[in-house]
Scaffold this active site. Sequence first.
Site, PDB file in Angstrom:
ATOM      1  N   GLU A 157       1.154   6.977  12.633  1.00  0.00           N
ATOM      2  CA  GLU A 157       1.681   5.731  13.228  1.00  0.00           C
ATOM      3  C   GLU A 157       2.912   5.936  14.100  1.00  0.00           C
ATOM      4  O   GLU A 157       3.919   5.255  13.946  1.00  0.00           O
ATOM      5  CB  GLU A 157       1.980   4.709  12.114  1.00  0.00           C
ATOM      6  CG  GLU A 157       0.756   4.386  11.284  1.00  0.00           C
ATOM      7  CD  GLU A 157       1.044   3.460  10.100  1.00  0.00           C
ATOM      8  OE1 GLU A 157       2.186   2.983   9.973  1.00  0.00           O
ATOM      9  OE2 GLU A 157       0.123   3.235   9.306  1.00  0.00           O
ATOM     10  N   ASN A 200      -3.005  10.115  12.902  1.00  0.00           N
ATOM     11  CA  ASN A 200      -3.599   8.946  12.254  1.00  0.00           C
ATOM     12  C   ASN A 200      -2.853   7.678  12.662  1.00  0.00           C
ATOM     13  O   ASN A 200      -1.626   7.663  12.683  1.00  0.00           O
ATOM     14  CB  ASN A 200      -3.487   9.137  10.728  1.00  0.00           C
ATOM     15  CG  ASN A 200      -4.256   8.119   9.918  1.00  0.00           C
ATOM     16  OD1 ASN A 200      -5.444   7.910  10.167  1.00  0.00           O
ATOM     17  ND2 ASN A 200      -3.605   7.493   8.958  1.00  0.00           N
ATOM     18  N   HIS A 236      -8.183  -0.999   9.561  1.00  0.00           N
ATOM     19  CA  HIS A 236      -7.888  -2.151   8.694  1.00  0.00           C
ATOM     20  C   HIS A 236      -8.275  -3.407   9.469  1.00  0.00           C
ATOM     21  O   HIS A 236      -7.616  -3.762  10.448  1.00  0.00           O
ATOM     22  CB  HIS A 236      -6.391  -2.208   8.360  1.00  0.00           C
ATOM     23  CG  HIS A 236      -5.912  -1.044   7.538  1.00  0.00           C
ATOM     24  ND1 HIS A 236      -6.301  -0.863   6.230  1.00  0.00           N
ATOM     25  CD2 HIS A 236      -5.087  -0.017   7.832  1.00  0.00           C
ATOM     26  CE1 HIS A 236      -5.724   0.226   5.747  1.00  0.00           C
ATOM     27  NE2 HIS A 236      -4.991   0.768   6.705  1.00  0.00           N
ATOM     28  N   GLU A 265      -8.900   4.739   6.670  1.00  0.00           N
ATOM     29  CA  GLU A 265      -8.334   3.742   5.744  1.00  0.00           C
ATOM     30  C   GLU A 265      -9.129   2.447   5.810  1.00  0.00           C
ATOM     31  O   GLU A 265      -8.562   1.343   5.779  1.00  0.00           O
ATOM     32  CB  GLU A 265      -6.855   3.471   6.082  1.00  0.00           C
ATOM     33  CG  GLU A 265      -5.994   4.717   6.089  1.00  0.00           C
ATOM     34  CD  GLU A 265      -4.525   4.447   6.369  1.00  0.00           C
ATOM     35  OE1 GLU A 265      -4.092   3.270   6.290  1.00  0.00           O
ATOM     36  OE2 GLU A 265      -3.800   5.399   6.672  1.00  0.00           O
ATOM     37  N   ASP A 267     -10.851  -0.895   5.525  1.00  0.00           N
ATOM     38  CA  ASP A 267     -11.050  -2.089   4.700  1.00  0.00           C
ATOM     39  C   ASP A 267     -11.263  -3.269   5.640  1.00  0.00           C
ATOM     40  O   ASP A 267     -10.744  -3.281   6.747  1.00  0.00           O
ATOM     41  CB  ASP A 267      -9.925  -2.340   3.676  1.00  0.00           C
ATOM     42  CG  ASP A 267      -8.522  -2.294   4.231  1.00  0.00           C
ATOM     43  OD1 ASP A 267      -8.343  -2.402   5.460  1.00  0.00           O
ATOM     44  OD2 ASP A 267      -7.574  -2.174   3.426  1.00  0.00           O
TER      45      ASP A 267
HETATM   46  O1  G3I Z   1       6.139   2.297  -6.984  1.00  0.00           O
HETATM   47  C1  G3I Z   1       6.985   1.173  -6.743  1.00  0.00           C
HETATM   48  C2  G3I Z   1       7.357   0.499  -8.030  1.00  0.00           C
HETATM   49  O2  G3I Z   1       8.119   1.390  -8.814  1.00  0.00           O
HETATM   50  C3  G3I Z   1       8.140  -0.769  -7.721  1.00  0.00           C
HETATM   51  O3  G3I Z   1       8.401  -1.466  -8.912  1.00  0.00           O
HETATM   52  C4  G3I Z   1       7.333  -1.664  -6.787  1.00  0.00           C
HETATM   53  C5  G3I Z   1       8.125  -2.909  -6.386  1.00  0.00           C
HETATM   54  O4  G3I Z   1       7.746  -3.393  -5.133  1.00  0.00           O
HETATM   55  O5  G3I Z   1       7.019  -0.935  -5.626  1.00  0.00           O
HETATM   56  C6  G3I Z   1       6.229   0.201  -5.862  1.00  0.00           C
HETATM   57  O6  G3I Z   1       5.985   0.818  -4.634  1.00  0.00           O
HETATM   58  C7  G3I Z   1       5.021   0.203  -3.813  1.00  0.00           C
HETATM   59  C8  G3I Z   1       4.015   1.269  -3.422  1.00  0.00           C
HETATM   60  O7  G3I Z   1       3.077   0.738  -2.516  1.00  0.00           O
HETATM   61  C9  G3I Z   1       3.252   1.812  -4.633  1.00  0.00           C
HETATM   62  O8  G3I Z   1       2.520   0.806  -5.224  1.00  0.00           O
HETATM   63  C10 G3I Z   1       5.686  -0.354  -2.589  1.00  0.00           C
HETATM   64  O9  G3I Z   1       6.517  -1.432  -2.925  1.00  0.00           O
HETATM   65  C11 G3I Z   1       4.655  -0.795  -1.592  1.00  0.00           C
HETATM   66  O10 G3I Z   1       5.315  -1.138  -0.370  1.00  0.00           O
HETATM   67  C12 G3I Z   1       3.669   0.319  -1.312  1.00  0.00           C
HETATM   68  O11 G3I Z   1       2.697  -0.160  -0.411  1.00  0.00           O
HETATM   69  C13 G3I Z   1       1.914   0.827   0.194  1.00  0.00           C
HETATM   70  C14 G3I Z   1       2.105   0.770   1.698  1.00  0.00           C
HETATM   71  O12 G3I Z   1       1.278   1.725   2.313  1.00  0.00           O
HETATM   72  C15 G3I Z   1       3.550   1.052   2.091  1.00  0.00           C
HETATM   73  O13 G3I Z   1       3.677   1.129   3.463  1.00  0.00           O
HETATM   74  C16 G3I Z   1       0.474   0.564  -0.147  1.00  0.00           C
HETATM   75  O14 G3I Z   1       0.272   0.777  -1.539  1.00  0.00           O
HETATM   76  C17 G3I Z   1      -0.437   1.497   0.653  1.00  0.00           C
HETATM   77  O15 G3I Z   1      -1.776   1.090   0.505  1.00  0.00           O
HETATM   78  C18 G3I Z   1      -0.084   1.416   2.125  1.00  0.00           C
HETATM   79  O16 G3I Z   1      -0.874   2.330   2.828  1.00  0.00           O
HETATM   80  C19 G3I Z   1      -0.693   2.353   4.236  1.00  0.00           C
HETATM   81  C20 G3I Z   1      -0.949   3.764   4.686  1.00  0.00           C
HETATM   82  O17 G3I Z   1      -0.120   4.664   3.981  1.00  0.00           O
HETATM   83  C21 G3I Z   1      -0.736   3.907   6.194  1.00  0.00           C
HETATM   84  N1  G3I Z   1      -1.527   2.940   6.923  1.00  0.00           N
HETATM   85  C22 G3I Z   1      -1.392   1.559   6.493  1.00  0.00           C
HETATM   86  C23 G3I Z   1      -1.667   1.431   5.008  1.00  0.00           C
HETATM   87  C24 G3I Z   1      -1.614  -0.014   4.559  1.00  0.00           C
HETATM   88  O18 G3I Z   1      -0.340  -0.557   4.703  1.00  0.00           O
END
Ligand code: G3I
Length: 445
Positions: A157, A200, A236, A265, A267
């Site tokens: 990105e 990517n 997405h 990715e 969905d």
């Molecule tokens: O692990 C912490 C946890 O300890 C905490 O309590 C909680 C509170 O918000 O957050 C948790 O972390 C989260 C993490 O996912 C793990 O679950 C983050 O807040 C959350 O922002 C994070 O989101 C991820 C996101 O990327 C962040 O940018 C999504 O799971 C993940 O699916 C998403 O994936 C991205 C790809 O890497 C790149 N392309 C887009 C895609 C979708 O956004």
Amino acid sequence: MRTVRTALTAGVLGALVAGGLVGLSGTASAASTLGAAAAERGRYFGAAVAANHLGESDYVNTLNTEFNSVTPENEMKWEAVEPSPGSFSFASADRITNHARGRGMRIRGHTLVWHSQLPGWVSNLTGSAVRSAMVNHINQVMGHWRGQIHSWDVVNEAFQDGGSGARRDSVFQRQLGNGFIEEAFRAARAADPNAKLCYNDYNTDGVNAKSNAVFAMVQDFRNRGVPIDCVGFQSHFNSQSPVPGDYQQNLQRFANLGVDVQITELDIEGSGTTQANNYSRVVNACLAVSRCTGITVWGVTDKYSWRSGGTPLLFDGNYTKKPAYNAVLTALGGTPGGGGGGGGGATCTVSYQETQRWGDRFNGQVTVRAGGTAITSWVTTVTVRSPQRISATWNGTPSWDTSGNVMTMRPGTANLAAGATTSFGFTVLTNGNWTAPTLGSCTAA
Ligand code: G3I
């Protein structure tokens, strides 16, 4: 009761393909899982996986049965593996890679250099310290899994959305300039020469200003011998960002540059036939491009999706196969009708939609969908927030808790065939609170 599945799991088939034992014909087959069907078309079919769900048996059963590639959803990102300078923590990602390797699944590495999920200490670096940190990160992380990762998202990105085709602001871009991407790819090639190195991005799925900018970069890299092997198209999709009409054409033009393309990715928000048709289009586009080497969906089950409200994946929250699943398997040349995805037995799911809004109230509709087998009854709940009140209902028999906020709904007519839907409706008197109601889970018999 759990359904017994085909003996040849997706992972085993993946290993056979790697060994050259499976033909790559495009004809319809008896393959009854996504991974097996994709393998017969010379491709992998993967899922993003979260380590903290690997203790859930339905999650693991579905993963092991259906998929032959994994991408750690968050566990390989910079903040996860190098939270402080030079201090690496691989345990969480190792849970996923060990799981995959034990079952012959491929592993996609996601991601080495990204502006997001980046620890503060990196964002605060200046000048050549950014370069040192980036190269060291690439060396250590790729070195840890050297030889195990099929494809790495080396840079993720790095381009802005919108019409400019400009680079996105990041500490890498600010401190190192446009050359940071090339530097990252060169370091990555040295760190694990056998891994495919991918760029990517999202909103690059059709021909547009952003994908044109990425295209120009890849073309330039190819012309100058900068190591790049593939381009990942995140894909997405939802109603604001639908599957582009020129999706296949766009994949093909990148492939024509001499790189592989991967759908990394995937969905697609929605449900039913519309969602299924969109999934078919994506799979067919990949199959039509010989250098499209695989598809990864961004999660196993709707309930853990980053867009869970949009139900964008192939298995619902009960691990029941959705119409989109059957569409994907069919497009891959497989034959739907094999065992369940991990749930089995009578299941149902619910989804909510506001259908009308006027004056001081709105109408809501809940769609109840039977899972992979026919059901004879269901029950679910709708919770409104005080001072809201439900003033009317239809197509169901309601009962109420003492607060008056939680309505339990049972059907008038209960019999639903596998995958069939019914709906009930209600009017919410808002009393000034327009918050949407929340749904409980659906229980079927
Ligand atoms: O692990 C912490 C946890 O300890 C905490 O309590 C909680 C509170 O918000 O957050 C948790 O972390 C989260 C993490 O996912 C793990 O679950 C983050 O807040 C959350 O922002 C994070 O989101 C991820 C996101 O990327 C962040 O940018 C999504 O799971 C993940 O699916 C998403 O994936 C991205 C790809 O890497 C790149 N392309 C887009 C895609 C979708 O956004």
